[in-house]
Motif scaffolding. Structure first.
Motif, PDB file in Angstrom:
ATOM      1  N   THR A 272      -1.740  -5.189   1.999  1.00  0.00           N
ATOM      2  CA  THR A 272      -0.770  -3.877   1.833  1.00  0.00           C
ATOM      3  C   THR A 272      -1.269  -2.803   2.451  1.00  0.00           C
ATOM      4  N   ALA A 273      -2.636  -2.817   2.906  1.00  0.00           N
ATOM      5  CA  ALA A 273      -3.288  -1.577   3.544  1.00  0.00           C
ATOM      6  C   ALA A 273      -2.968  -0.414   2.805  1.00  0.00           C
ATOM      7  N   SER A 274      -3.010  -0.431   1.631  1.00  0.00           N
ATOM      8  CA  SER A 274      -2.904   0.717   0.568  1.00  0.00           C
ATOM      9  C   SER A 274      -3.762   0.552  -0.564  1.00  0.00           C
ATOM     10  N   SER A 275      -4.589   1.265  -0.707  1.00  0.00           N
ATOM     11  CA  SER A 275      -5.685   1.188  -1.999  1.00  0.00           C
ATOM     12  C   SER A 275      -4.778   1.732  -3.334  1.00  0.00           C
ATOM     13  N   THR A 276      -3.841   2.485  -3.113  1.00  0.00           N
ATOM     14  CA  THR A 276      -2.955   2.981  -4.251  1.00  0.00           C
ATOM     15  C   THR A 276      -2.043   1.970  -4.849  1.00  0.00           C
ATOM     16  N   ASN A 308     -12.135   8.272  -3.018  1.00  0.00           N
ATOM     17  CA  ASN A 308     -13.306   7.470  -2.296  1.00  0.00           C
ATOM     18  C   ASN A 308     -12.681   6.401  -1.286  1.00  0.00           C
ATOM     19  N   MET A 309     -12.972   6.835   0.136  1.00  0.00           N
ATOM     20  CA  MET A 309     -12.506   5.936   1.104  1.00  0.00           C
ATOM     21  C   MET A 309     -13.726   5.618   2.018  1.00  0.00           C
ATOM     22  N   ASP A 310     -14.439   4.806   1.687  1.00  0.00           N
ATOM     23  CA  ASP A 310     -15.508   4.582   2.463  1.00  0.00           C
ATOM     24  C   ASP A 310     -15.172   4.018   3.761  1.00  0.00           C
ATOM     25  N   GLY A 311     -14.191   3.060   3.578  1.00  0.00           N
ATOM     26  CA  GLY A 311     -13.928   2.374   5.116  1.00  0.00           C
ATOM     27  C   GLY A 311     -13.192   3.026   6.115  1.00  0.00           C
ATOM     28  N   THR A 312     -12.469   4.243   5.313  1.00  0.00           N
ATOM     29  CA  THR A 312     -11.658   5.070   6.217  1.00  0.00           C
ATOM     30  C   THR A 312     -12.714   5.888   7.068  1.00  0.00           C
ATOM     31  N   ALA A 313     -13.792   6.461   6.158  1.00  0.00           N
ATOM     32  CA  ALA A 313     -14.857   7.016   6.623  1.00  0.00           C
ATOM     33  C   ALA A 313     -15.606   6.719   7.818  1.00  0.00           C
ATOM     34  N   ALA A 351      -3.433  10.545  -0.685  1.00  0.00           N
ATOM     35  CA  ALA A 351      -3.271   9.212  -1.383  1.00  0.00           C
ATOM     36  C   ALA A 351      -3.889   8.102  -0.631  1.00  0.00           C
ATOM     37  N   GLY A 352      -4.133   6.890  -1.256  1.00  0.00           N
ATOM     38  CA  GLY A 352      -4.333   5.612  -0.351  1.00  0.00           C
ATOM     39  C   GLY A 352      -3.420   5.012   0.242  1.00  0.00           C
ATOM     40  N   VAL A 353      -2.581   5.362   1.150  1.00  0.00           N
ATOM     41  CA  VAL A 353      -1.493   4.684   1.783  1.00  0.00           C
ATOM     42  C   VAL A 353      -1.920   4.195   3.299  1.00  0.00           C
ATOM     43  N   PRO A 354      -0.855   3.488   3.613  1.00  0.00           N
ATOM     44  CA  PRO A 354      -0.987   3.126   5.241  1.00  0.00           C
ATOM     45  C   PRO A 354      -1.145   4.057   6.176  1.00  0.00           C
ATOM     46  N   GLY A 355      -2.167   4.338   6.904  1.00  0.00           N
ATOM     47  CA  GLY A 355      -2.262   5.108   8.079  1.00  0.00           C
ATOM     48  C   GLY A 355      -2.933   6.555   7.778  1.00  0.00           C
ATOM     49  N   VAL A 356      -3.042   6.849   6.437  1.00  0.00           N
ATOM     50  CA  VAL A 356      -3.312   8.250   6.182  1.00  0.00           C
ATOM     51  C   VAL A 356      -4.793   8.406   6.848  1.00  0.00           C
ATOM     52  N   GLY A 357      -5.648   7.602   7.127  1.00  0.00           N
ATOM     53  CA  GLY A 357      -7.037   7.761   7.571  1.00  0.00           C
ATOM     54  C   GLY A 357      -6.781   8.518   9.059  1.00  0.00           C
ATOM     55  N   LEU A 358      -5.669   8.219   9.870  1.00  0.00           N
ATOM     56  CA  LEU A 358      -5.610   8.747  11.126  1.00  0.00           C
ATOM     57  C   LEU A 358      -5.389  10.268  10.929  1.00  0.00           C
ATOM     58  N   LEU A 385      -7.062  -2.338  12.010  1.00  0.00           N
ATOM     59  CA  LEU A 385      -8.139  -1.683  11.222  1.00  0.00           C
ATOM     60  C   LEU A 385      -8.024  -1.014   9.847  1.00  0.00           C
ATOM     61  N   ASP A 386      -6.699  -0.747   9.811  1.00  0.00           N
ATOM     62  CA  ASP A 386      -6.353   0.053   8.609  1.00  0.00           C
ATOM     63  C   ASP A 386      -6.422  -1.168   7.323  1.00  0.00           C
ATOM     64  N   MET A 387      -6.120  -2.129   7.632  1.00  0.00           N
ATOM     65  CA  MET A 387      -6.063  -3.450   6.637  1.00  0.00           C
ATOM     66  C   MET A 387      -7.656  -3.691   6.292  1.00  0.00           C
ATOM     67  N   ARG A 389     -10.258  -1.629   6.644  1.00  0.00           N
ATOM     68  CA  ARG A 389     -10.797  -0.720   6.049  1.00  0.00           C
ATOM     69  C   ARG A 389     -10.386  -0.442   4.433  1.00  0.00           C
ATOM     70  N   THR A 390      -9.026  -0.703   4.297  1.00  0.00           N
ATOM     71  CA  THR A 390      -8.525  -0.505   2.863  1.00  0.00           C
ATOM     72  C   THR A 390      -9.309  -1.449   1.961  1.00  0.00           C
ATOM     73  N   ALA A 391      -9.709  -2.733   2.419  1.00  0.00           N
ATOM     74  CA  ALA A 391     -10.254  -3.739   1.777  1.00  0.00           C
ATOM     75  C   ALA A 391     -11.690  -3.154   1.334  1.00  0.00           C
ATOM     76  N   VAL A 392     -12.508  -2.435   2.314  1.00  0.00           N
ATOM     77  CA  VAL A 392     -13.706  -1.842   2.008  1.00  0.00           C
ATOM     78  C   VAL A 392     -13.447  -0.715   0.993  1.00  0.00           C
ATOM     79  N   ASN A 393     -12.432   0.042   1.047  1.00  0.00           N
ATOM     80  CA  ASN A 393     -11.992   1.116   0.124  1.00  0.00           C
ATOM     81  C   ASN A 393     -12.022   0.801  -1.181  1.00  0.00           C
ATOM     82  N   VAL A 394     -11.306  -0.553  -1.419  1.00  0.00           N
ATOM     83  CA  VAL A 394     -11.045  -1.005  -2.897  1.00  0.00           C
ATOM     84  C   VAL A 394     -12.537  -1.480  -3.505  1.00  0.00           C
TER      85      VAL A 394
HETATM   86  N1  ASP Z   1      -4.844   2.762   4.167  1.00  0.00           N
HETATM   87  C1  ASP Z   1      -6.141   3.206   3.666  1.00  0.00           C
HETATM   88  C2  ASP Z   1      -6.039   3.142   2.221  1.00  0.00           C
HETATM   89  O1  ASP Z   1      -5.105   3.222   1.425  1.00  0.00           O
HETATM   90  C3  ASP Z   1      -6.340   4.579   4.085  1.00  0.00           C
HETATM   91  C4  ASP Z   1      -6.671   4.754   5.204  1.00  0.00           C
HETATM   92  O2  ASP Z   1      -7.620   4.431   5.846  1.00  0.00           O
HETATM   93  O3  ASP Z   1      -5.464   5.042   6.157  1.00  0.00           O
HETATM   94  O4  ASP Z   1      -7.185   3.005   1.454  1.00  0.00           O
END
Ligand code: ASP
Length: 425
Positions: A272-276, A308-313, A351-358, A385-387, A389-394
């Motif tokens: 889903t590429a979304s932590s939310t 908390n978004m470690d993968g994004t960081a 919010a943890g949604v796709p692409g927010v890291g950029l 990469l988003d997919m 890093r989201t796995a790492v975030n959760v």
């Molecule tokens: N997609 C990531 C998330 O939902 C956020 C991001 O890195 O874009 O956790």
């Protein structure tokens, strides 16, 4: 067969079949019937619809579940002192793990040097979103209208409102007890719904991934191979070495049950590429499989999915070094410190949604005066990469939930160690 295995099979099948479809579409590009069947009927037809419906049915649960389970958790907390303690521990650990993540990323990127020798094409352009000040970000945590917060999915506002209601219920005597009982029932019903929906996850995951790989595949990697490799390497180290180490050091428990039980959540986050969107799955996994008490999970998980978004960081750390090197710019030690602090703060309130890291990367780059055009260079490979890093975030959210629960005596250790506990079949 366990649900986790079913999801793994669905994911592999979607990636393989999607990639085959893409190769067929390229090889036989003038074959109209084939293109119609693979693209219009399957990728952009049946599976597009399946993916949308699946995402919608999970997303629809996020706000009600966060609200109900958090109210439940708080009104059974016993005393507000423990709420304060849990918050301090959770936020502290979130900041520390993110700090480690980005430092690791900056360190390794400086060893691998992904940006040296990369050619910058002149047609790249990136429009940065208007910056939001830290004060506004903090002010925005407090809702003025709970319904607006819920309809707009403002997670931190929903959390604050749920905390207030939960505290009031705990202090409202007989009336509070009646309401608390209702919330407990609602929580059980919503969790049941999550379990029912999860049994469709293999189909959902397939529907989400097939069109992605059929339509774009991995895309043009070229100069970005080293960048992608560095991000992936740091993500893997963080997920499979740093987290298990933190868990072992802070709880003295074996990290193996954790690693094994996180798989389905990670696959869901990956698809889903979304932590939310993953919150219902993460929450269920924490409570039913890892043995984290609702009191802790209901607060720590939704909070983590937002702040908390470690993968994004990690991506932001590597991207900063990549862009600096590609543009031939030097970063000082102070710049690196600013990158760490900005990346840690940037994720709060987004919010943890796709692409927010950029988008938050723009804030990091602006902070150290790097050109925003750099973002346009990496956007093409960002989805995959988003997919990841989201796995790492959760995963980070769950590590903190288990650690905090353990320190509060709120972790059911037998359940944590039992490999089959709470698995959907
Ligand atoms: N997609 C990531 C998330 O939902 C956020 C991001 O890195 O874009 O956790």
């Amino acid at each position: 067969m366990s649900l986790t295995r079913q999801i793994v099979i669905a994911m592999i099948a979607a990636i393989v079949l999607g990639s085959v479809a893409q190769v067929l579409l390229i090889t036989y590009s003038d074959h109209e019937t084939l293109a119609w069947l693979l693209r219009d009927v399957l990728a952009d037809g049946v599976f597009y619809l399946g993916g949308k419906i699946f995402m919608a049915s999970i997303m629809v649960l996020v706000v009600p579940l966060v609200f109900v389970s958090l109210v439940c958790g708080v009104c059974h907390l016993g005393d507000q002192l423990s709420l304060g303690r849990i918050s301090v521990k959770a936020i502290g650990l979130y900041l520390i793990t993110t700090g480690i993540a980005i430092s690791l990323a900056l360190g390794l990127a400086n060893v691998i040097n992904p940006g040296i020798g990369v050619e910058i094409s002149s047609d790249v352009e990136y429009v940065a979103p208007p910056p939001v000040s830290l004060l506004d970000t903090l002010a925005n945590i407090f809702p003025t209208n709970p319904f607006q917060a819920m309809t707009e999915g403002k997670m931190l506002q929903v959390i604050v409102f749920a905390l207030l209601i939960g505290i009031a219920i705990a202090h409202a005597g007989a009336a509070g007890e009646r309401i608390a009982a209702q919330f407990t029932d609602w929580n059980a019903v919503l969790m049941k719904l999550v379990t029912i929906l999860l049994s469709f996850a293999p189909y959902g995951v397939f529907s989400l991934l097939f069109p992605l790989f059929a339509d774009q595949g991995i895309g043009v990697v070229g100069d970005l191979a080293k960048y992608m490799m560095t991000v992936t390497l740091v993500l893997l180290i963080h997920a499979f070495f740093v987290y298990p180490l933190i868990l072992t050091l802070l709880t003295r428990l074996s990290p193996w049950p954790f690693v094994q039980k996180m798989r389905s959540v990670q696959l869901f986050a990956f698809s889903t590429a979304s932590s939310t969107a993953t919150i219902p799955v993460t929450l269920r996994n924490a409570e039913h499989r890892l043995g984290v008490n609702t009191r802790v999970a209901s607060f720590v998980i939704p909070l983590g999915a937002t702040i908390n978004m470690d993968g994004t960081a990690i991506m932001q750390g590597v991207a900063t070094v990549f862009i600096a090197q590609a543009f031939g710019l030097e970063l000082s030690l102070l710049d690196y410190a600013m990158v760490v602090i900005t990346a840690m703060l940037a994720s709060i309130g987004t919010a943890g949604v796709p692409g927010v890291g950029l988008i938050t990367l723009a804030m990091v780059l602006q902070q150290v005066g790097l050109p925003l055009e750099g973002i346009a260079m990496i956007v093409g490979v960002d989805r995959i990469l988003d997919m990841m890093r989201t796995a790492v975030n959760v995963t980070g959210d769950s590590v903190v939930a288990v650690t905090v629960a353990h320190s509060e005596g709120s972790l059911n250790i037998t359940q944590y160690q039992h490999s089959d506990a709470g698995e959907v079949r």
